[in-house]
Design an enzyme around this catalytic site. Structure first.
Site, PDB file in Angstrom:
ATOM      1  N   ARG A  75      41.099  36.587  37.394  1.00 49.16           N
ATOM      2  CA  ARG A  75      41.481  37.921  37.870  1.00 49.16           C
ATOM      3  C   ARG A  75      42.416  38.559  36.847  1.00 49.16           C
ATOM      4  O   ARG A  75      43.387  37.934  36.411  1.00 49.16           O
ATOM      5  CB  ARG A  75      42.206  37.735  39.203  1.00 49.16           C
ATOM      6  N   ARG A 144      52.211  39.996  42.174  1.00 48.40           N
ATOM      7  CA  ARG A 144      50.788  40.180  41.806  1.00 48.40           C
ATOM      8  C   ARG A 144      50.560  41.569  41.204  1.00 48.40           C
ATOM      9  O   ARG A 144      51.488  42.332  40.993  1.00 48.40           O
ATOM     10  CB  ARG A 144      49.920  40.011  43.054  1.00 48.40           C
ATOM     11  N   LYS A 207      53.186  34.176  47.306  1.00 50.33           N
ATOM     12  CA  LYS A 207      52.747  35.385  46.589  1.00 50.33           C
ATOM     13  C   LYS A 207      53.597  36.587  46.991  1.00 50.33           C
ATOM     14  O   LYS A 207      54.184  36.610  48.084  1.00 50.33           O
ATOM     15  CB  LYS A 207      51.281  35.663  46.884  1.00 50.33           C
ATOM     16  N   LYS A 209      53.695  41.048  46.737  1.00 49.97           N
ATOM     17  CA  LYS A 209      52.852  42.207  46.410  1.00 49.97           C
ATOM     18  C   LYS A 209      53.626  43.515  46.501  1.00 49.97           C
ATOM     19  O   LYS A 209      54.404  43.713  47.426  1.00 49.97           O
ATOM     20  CB  LYS A 209      51.662  42.248  47.362  1.00 49.97           C
ATOM     21  N   CYS A 430      35.839  41.585  51.984  1.00 51.89           N
ATOM     22  CA  CYS A 430      36.366  40.645  50.984  1.00 51.89           C
ATOM     23  C   CYS A 430      35.216  39.846  50.383  1.00 51.89           C
ATOM     24  O   CYS A 430      34.075  39.961  50.809  1.00 51.89           O
ATOM     25  CB  CYS A 430      37.377  39.715  51.628  1.00 51.89           C
ATOM     26  N   CYS A 436      34.626  31.807  47.969  1.00 55.24           N
ATOM     27  CA  CYS A 436      35.959  31.623  48.543  1.00 55.24           C
ATOM     28  C   CYS A 436      36.025  30.345  49.364  1.00 55.24           C
ATOM     29  O   CYS A 436      35.290  30.186  50.347  1.00 55.24           O
ATOM     30  CB  CYS A 436      36.333  32.813  49.426  1.00 55.24           C
ATOM     31  N   CYS A 475      37.770  35.512  56.926  1.00 50.13           N
ATOM     32  CA  CYS A 475      38.781  34.704  57.614  1.00 50.13           C
ATOM     33  C   CYS A 475      39.989  35.602  57.890  1.00 50.13           C
ATOM     34  O   CYS A 475      40.024  36.740  57.429  1.00 50.13           O
ATOM     35  CB  CYS A 475      39.151  33.469  56.770  1.00 50.13           C
ATOM     36  N   CYS A 479      42.032  39.694  53.157  1.00 47.06           N
ATOM     37  CA  CYS A 479      41.908  40.179  51.778  1.00 47.06           C
ATOM     38  C   CYS A 479      41.261  41.561  51.695  1.00 47.06           C
ATOM     39  O   CYS A 479      41.554  42.330  50.782  1.00 47.06           O
ATOM     40  CB  CYS A 479      41.115  39.186  50.938  1.00 47.06           C
TER      41      CYS A 479
HETATM   42 FE1  SRM Z   1      43.196  37.427  49.012  1.00 50.04          FE
HETATM   43  C1  SRM Z   1      43.473  34.053  49.121  1.00 50.04           C
HETATM   44  C2  SRM Z   1      40.309  37.173  47.357  1.00 50.04           C
HETATM   45  C3  SRM Z   1      43.381  40.718  48.328  1.00 50.04           C
HETATM   46  C4  SRM Z   1      45.581  37.784  51.460  1.00 50.04           C
HETATM   47  N1  SRM Z   1      42.121  35.874  48.302  1.00 50.04           N
HETATM   48  C5  SRM Z   1      42.429  34.553  48.418  1.00 50.04           C
HETATM   49  C6  SRM Z   1      41.480  33.697  47.591  1.00 50.04           C
HETATM   50  C7  SRM Z   1      42.066  33.542  46.230  1.00 50.04           C
HETATM   51  C8  SRM Z   1      41.090  32.336  48.208  1.00 50.04           C
HETATM   52  C9  SRM Z   1      41.925  31.159  47.793  1.00 50.04           C
HETATM   53  O1  SRM Z   1      43.151  31.155  48.023  1.00 50.04           O
HETATM   54  O2  SRM Z   1      41.351  30.218  47.274  1.00 50.04           O
HETATM   55  C10 SRM Z   1      40.242  34.646  47.569  1.00 50.04           C
HETATM   56  C11 SRM Z   1      39.312  34.460  46.413  1.00 50.04           C
HETATM   57  C12 SRM Z   1      37.898  34.813  46.799  1.00 50.04           C
HETATM   58  C13 SRM Z   1      36.985  34.842  45.659  1.00 50.04           C
HETATM   59  O3  SRM Z   1      36.069  33.992  45.616  1.00 50.04           O
HETATM   60  O4  SRM Z   1      37.124  35.702  44.802  1.00 50.04           O
HETATM   61  C14 SRM Z   1      40.916  35.986  47.731  1.00 50.04           C
HETATM   62  N2  SRM Z   1      42.123  38.669  47.923  1.00 50.04           N
HETATM   63  C15 SRM Z   1      40.905  38.412  47.385  1.00 50.04           C
HETATM   64  C16 SRM Z   1      40.254  39.659  46.834  1.00 50.04           C
HETATM   65  C17 SRM Z   1      39.437  39.418  45.587  1.00 50.04           C
HETATM   66  C18 SRM Z   1      39.391  40.289  47.946  1.00 50.04           C
HETATM   67  C19 SRM Z   1      38.449  41.367  47.495  1.00 50.04           C
HETATM   68  O5  SRM Z   1      37.283  41.260  47.921  1.00 50.04           O
HETATM   69  O6  SRM Z   1      38.836  42.293  46.810  1.00 50.04           O
HETATM   70  C20 SRM Z   1      41.503  40.535  46.639  1.00 50.04           C
HETATM   71  C21 SRM Z   1      42.137  40.369  45.290  1.00 50.04           C
HETATM   72  C22 SRM Z   1      43.310  41.273  45.126  1.00 50.04           C
HETATM   73  C23 SRM Z   1      43.914  41.257  43.746  1.00 50.04           C
HETATM   74  O7  SRM Z   1      43.301  41.846  42.861  1.00 50.04           O
HETATM   75  O8  SRM Z   1      44.997  40.700  43.574  1.00 50.04           O
HETATM   76  C24 SRM Z   1      42.427  39.958  47.698  1.00 50.04           C
HETATM   77  N3  SRM Z   1      44.344  38.952  49.709  1.00 50.04           N
HETATM   78  C25 SRM Z   1      44.159  40.264  49.382  1.00 50.04           C
HETATM   79  C26 SRM Z   1      44.850  41.107  50.318  1.00 50.04           C
HETATM   80  C27 SRM Z   1      44.848  42.632  50.325  1.00 50.04           C
HETATM   81  C28 SRM Z   1      45.940  43.212  49.484  1.00 50.04           C
HETATM   82  O9  SRM Z   1      46.707  42.497  48.840  1.00 50.04           O
HETATM   83  O10 SRM Z   1      46.046  44.436  49.493  1.00 50.04           O
HETATM   84  C29 SRM Z   1      45.456  40.262  51.235  1.00 50.04           C
HETATM   85  C30 SRM Z   1      46.243  40.707  52.495  1.00 50.04           C
HETATM   86  C31 SRM Z   1      47.583  41.247  52.175  1.00 50.04           C
HETATM   87  C32 SRM Z   1      48.598  40.147  52.127  1.00 50.04           C
HETATM   88  O11 SRM Z   1      48.733  39.526  51.080  1.00 50.04           O
HETATM   89  O12 SRM Z   1      49.215  39.874  53.156  1.00 50.04           O
HETATM   90  C33 SRM Z   1      45.152  38.916  50.828  1.00 50.04           C
HETATM   91  N4  SRM Z   1      44.376  36.127  50.071  1.00 50.04           N
HETATM   92  C34 SRM Z   1      45.250  36.488  51.060  1.00 50.04           C
HETATM   93  C35 SRM Z   1      45.782  35.285  51.649  1.00 50.04           C
HETATM   94  C36 SRM Z   1      46.847  35.204  52.784  1.00 50.04           C
HETATM   95  C37 SRM Z   1      48.214  35.204  52.212  1.00 50.04           C
HETATM   96  C38 SRM Z   1      49.276  34.895  53.249  1.00 50.04           C
HETATM   97  O13 SRM Z   1      50.228  35.659  53.378  1.00 50.04           O
HETATM   98  O14 SRM Z   1      49.150  33.866  53.914  1.00 50.04           O
HETATM   99  C39 SRM Z   1      45.160  34.206  50.990  1.00 50.04           C
HETATM  100  C40 SRM Z   1      45.371  32.704  51.260  1.00 50.04           C
HETATM  101  C41 SRM Z   1      46.585  32.150  50.614  1.00 50.04           C
HETATM  102  O15 SRM Z   1      47.270  32.792  49.837  1.00 50.04           O
HETATM  103  O16 SRM Z   1      46.863  31.005  50.941  1.00 50.04           O
HETATM  104  C42 SRM Z   1      44.286  34.772  50.012  1.00 50.04           C
HETATM  105 FE1  SF4 Z   2      38.446  34.378  51.392  1.00 51.13          FE
HETATM  106 FE2  SF4 Z   2      39.518  34.885  53.738  1.00 51.13          FE
HETATM  107 FE3  SF4 Z   2      40.287  36.257  51.612  1.00 51.13          FE
HETATM  108 FE4  SF4 Z   2      37.919  36.684  52.600  1.00 51.13          FE
HETATM  109  S1  SF4 Z   2      39.852  37.066  53.673  1.00 51.13           S
HETATM  110  S2  SF4 Z   2      38.377  36.372  50.431  1.00 51.13           S
HETATM  111  S3  SF4 Z   2      37.330  34.694  53.324  1.00 51.13           S
HETATM  112  S4  SF4 Z   2      40.606  34.103  51.908  1.00 51.13           S
END
Ligand code: SRM
Ligand code: SF4
Length: 556
Positions: A75, A144, A207, A209, A430, A436, A475, A479
């Site tokens: 990324r 991030r 993390k 943000k 997402c 994922c 899930c 995201c």
């Molecule tokens: Fe996310 C984890 C994809 C935005 C909350 N996110 C992941 C992972 C890396 C899975 C992992 O931990 O192994 C996913 C990778 C999937 C893949 O195969 O690419 C993933 N997140 C994404 C993306 C690519 C979704 C998308 O379709 O665009 C977004 C990348 C953003 C970026 O460029 O940095 C993405 N993730 C978000 C958002 C939205 C935002 O930030 O505006 C959230 C919710 C906001 C927040 O952070 O509260 C988000 N992602 C999470 C979480 C839950 C974090 C937590 O507070 O517990 C995880 C899981 C974790 O961190 O353990 C996670």
């Molecule tokens: Fe993966 Fe859940 Fe984030 Fe979707 S919402 S990319 S399933 S960690």
């Protein structure tokens, strides 16, 4: 303190990593496996990468007694989501040579490449480096990608505000040279001191943000961030920023202590120096007070639960040495992307392309990847990614617009962007399967076909023009920001989603669970009933989210 004696395993990995170096070099050289060592899997995130495997092929691989098909997702760090046409061309080539070829625009205004084999990581990072791009701190327990309202046409002071995304990103970069040594072969200097006053050797508990919104558009979903900055503009002059803190969307099924939360308003600051200081010190407060025992409860939102909003503000003012003023008035009116052509105050043109779920690839009906490549080849448009997973072809001069227009027409991009229905254009999903590891259900691979089944329902009630926001995630991590949509579909098991309703359209109210674990048939039936009631009972201009909130959430 209990937490101190009971640190999560990731805490040890961070502090003993020698500045995020760990054994990454050794892991890379190990040719027996496509994976890297377990501890390094945590560390590589700080370098902007995740180890993944193809989940579609797990069973087949296991049956053949083969190792899972490991690969890496990389990324990029792109504060505010802006790149030049030359950089887009470079990303296009890197994607073709080293990844699945699909360029994925994320919900935080950057791009990801998937399916990169271990032996291809270094060439990928090196190619990015020649393009002046990096993936430092795009993941991991650090700040991030910093978001900023994407569309320069929407504000005369866009550039001025936009510059803050870069400044904050730079301010919050880890000081270690590990990235340069491991991926770019910079020589490691044995006695070099890498003091990192912000992250020290323990980094953040989780993390972090940050996003900047320029009202009236909340396209960055500012309140879902740990820190949300809202530009205060009066008479076309940037007066400063309102600062909100403690947003975060993730929850865990069955863990009542976890919940999505919107950021709370702390106050207003005027000068650049004060803004940067306040951002920095909120991060140090989280560093010093965040939960390091339970990663599920480690985000700033839970720290605020313990300290209270007033407690956080008091500590912030103490660390900053100045007081925050009361928040200044602002109004958000929209959160969506303005598709098609728009012109800014200086006469330059901007075309927002609809990219369904952010996936840039060539499909038979829509050769989007080729189209963007050819447009980049003209050198006439920058690329700006939006928080809604789209791309704006930006800063096009009046005399160059016909050329870009011609290419948009030639490849059917203009028609595609114009024809897509309102629900589809405002929807997000997402990544979920197949990469994922946390996905319980499909998202980006499934949402387009589900929308094709919801559209006839909307037509039945003459609602097809309604700009309803529908977001799906595989899930409850959120995201695709599903908790902040009018309709949120949150995966619980393969083919099943919790249905959430009642979020507002501009991102100031989260939705609430309405039905558990619905399969497609149940979802369509419930939505049919909801739309029927909505169309019959709504007040004049009441949107679906507000109606649903009054009727089914408050009325419950
Ligand atoms: Fe996310 C984890 C994809 C935005 C909350 N996110 C992941 C992972 C890396 C899975 C992992 O931990 O192994 C996913 C990778 C999937 C893949 O195969 O690419 C993933 N997140 C994404 C993306 C690519 C979704 C998308 O379709 O665009 C977004 C990348 C953003 C970026 O460029 O940095 C993405 N993730 C978000 C958002 C939205 C935002 O930030 O505006 C959230 C919710 C906001 C927040 O952070 O509260 C988000 N992602 C999470 C979480 C839950 C974090 C937590 O507070 O517990 C995880 C899981 C974790 O961190 O353990 C996670
Ligand atoms: Fe993966 Fe859940 Fe984030 Fe979707 S919402 S990319 S399933 S960690």
């Amino acid at each position: 303190m209990k937490e101190k004696n009971n640190l999560s395993p990731v805490e040890r990995i961070k502090t003993s990593s020698d500045g995020l170096r760990g054994t990454l070099k050794e892991s890379l050289h190990d040719q027996i496996t496509g994976a890297i060592r377990e501890d390094d899997q945590s560390l590589i995130k700080f370098h902007g990468m995740y180890q993944q495997d193809d989940r579609d092929r797990r069973e087949e691989r296991s049956a053949k007694k083969l190792e899972w098909l490991y690969s890496f997702m990389i990324r990029l760090r792109l504060p505010g989501g802006l790149i030049t046409p030359e950089q887009w061309l470079g990303i296009h080539h890197v994607a073709g040579e080293h990844s699945t070829g699909v360029i994925k625009i994320t919900t935080r205004q950057t791009v990801q490449l998937h399916g990169i084999l271990k032996s291809h990581i270094k060439p990928t990072i090196q190619a990015f480096n020649t393009l002046n791009l990096d993936s430092i701190a795009a993941c991991g327990d650090v700040n991030r990608n910093v978001m900023c309202s994407a569309h320069p046409g929407q504000s005369a002071i866009h550039e001025q505000v936009f510059a803050f995304a870069d400044k904050i990103s730079t301010l919050a970069l880890p000081k270690t040279r590990a990235y340069y040594e491991i991926w770019l072969d910079e020589e490691q200097i044995a006695d070099r001191k890498e003091e990192d006053p912000l992250y020290q050797d323990r980094y953040l508990p989780r993390k972090f943000k940050i996003a900047i919104a320029i009202p009236p558009n909340n396209d960055v979903d500012v309140f879902t961030n740990d820190i949300g900055l809202i530009a205060v503009v009066e008479n076309n002059e940037l007066k400063g920023f309102n600062i909100a803190a403690g947003g975060g969307l993730s929850a865990t099924h069955g863990n009542a202590a976890t919940y999505p939360r919107l950021a709370s308003m702390l106050g207003f600051v005027d000068t650049e120096e004060k803004v940067l200081k306040a951002v920095y010190e909120i991060m140090t407060i989280q560093r010093d007070n965040g939960n390091r025992a339970d990663r599920k409860l480690a985000r700033l939102k839970y720290t605020i639960d313990r300290m209270g909003v007033d407690g956080l503000k008091e500590e912030l003012e103490k660390r900053c040495g100045f007081k925050l003023e009361p928040a200044r008035p602002y109004t958000f009116a929209t959160r969506k992307d303005q598709y098609g052509w728009q012109q800014n105050h200086a006469g330059n043109w901007f075309y927002t392309v609809f990219v369904e779920n952010g996936r840039v690839l060539d499909e038979e009906q829509l050769p989007l990847k080729t189209a963007l490549y050819e447009i980049a080849q003209t050198g006439k448009a920058n690329f700006r990614f939006t928080g809604n997973q789209n791309v704006i072809l930006s800063d096009v001069r009046d005399e160059d617009k016909p050329l870009v227009d011609e290419l948009l027409e030639k490849f059917g991009i203009a028609g595609h962007t114009e024809r897509a229905g309102a629900l589809r254009k405002n929807a997000m999903a997402c990544v979920a399967f197949n990469t994922c590891p946390l996905a319980l259900a499909e998202a980006q691979r499934y949402l387009p076909s589900l929308i094709s089944k919801i559209e006839p329902l909307l037509e039945k009630y003459n609602l097809q023009e309604e700009e309803i926001t529908l977001r799906m995630t595989g899930c409850p991590n959120g995201c695709g920001r599903s908790p902040a949509a009018e309709i949120g579909l949150i995966g619980t098991a393969y083919g099943e989603y919790n249905l959430h309703i009642g979020g507002d359209r501009i991102g100031e109210r989260l939705n609430t669970k309405y039905k558990d674990s619905q399969n497609e048939e149940q979802l369509l039936q419930t939505l049919d009933e909801l739309f029927h009631t909505y169309v019959n009972e709504r007040k004049d201009s009441e949107n679906f989210g507000d109606f649903a909130y009054q009727k089914w959430i408050q009325g419950k």
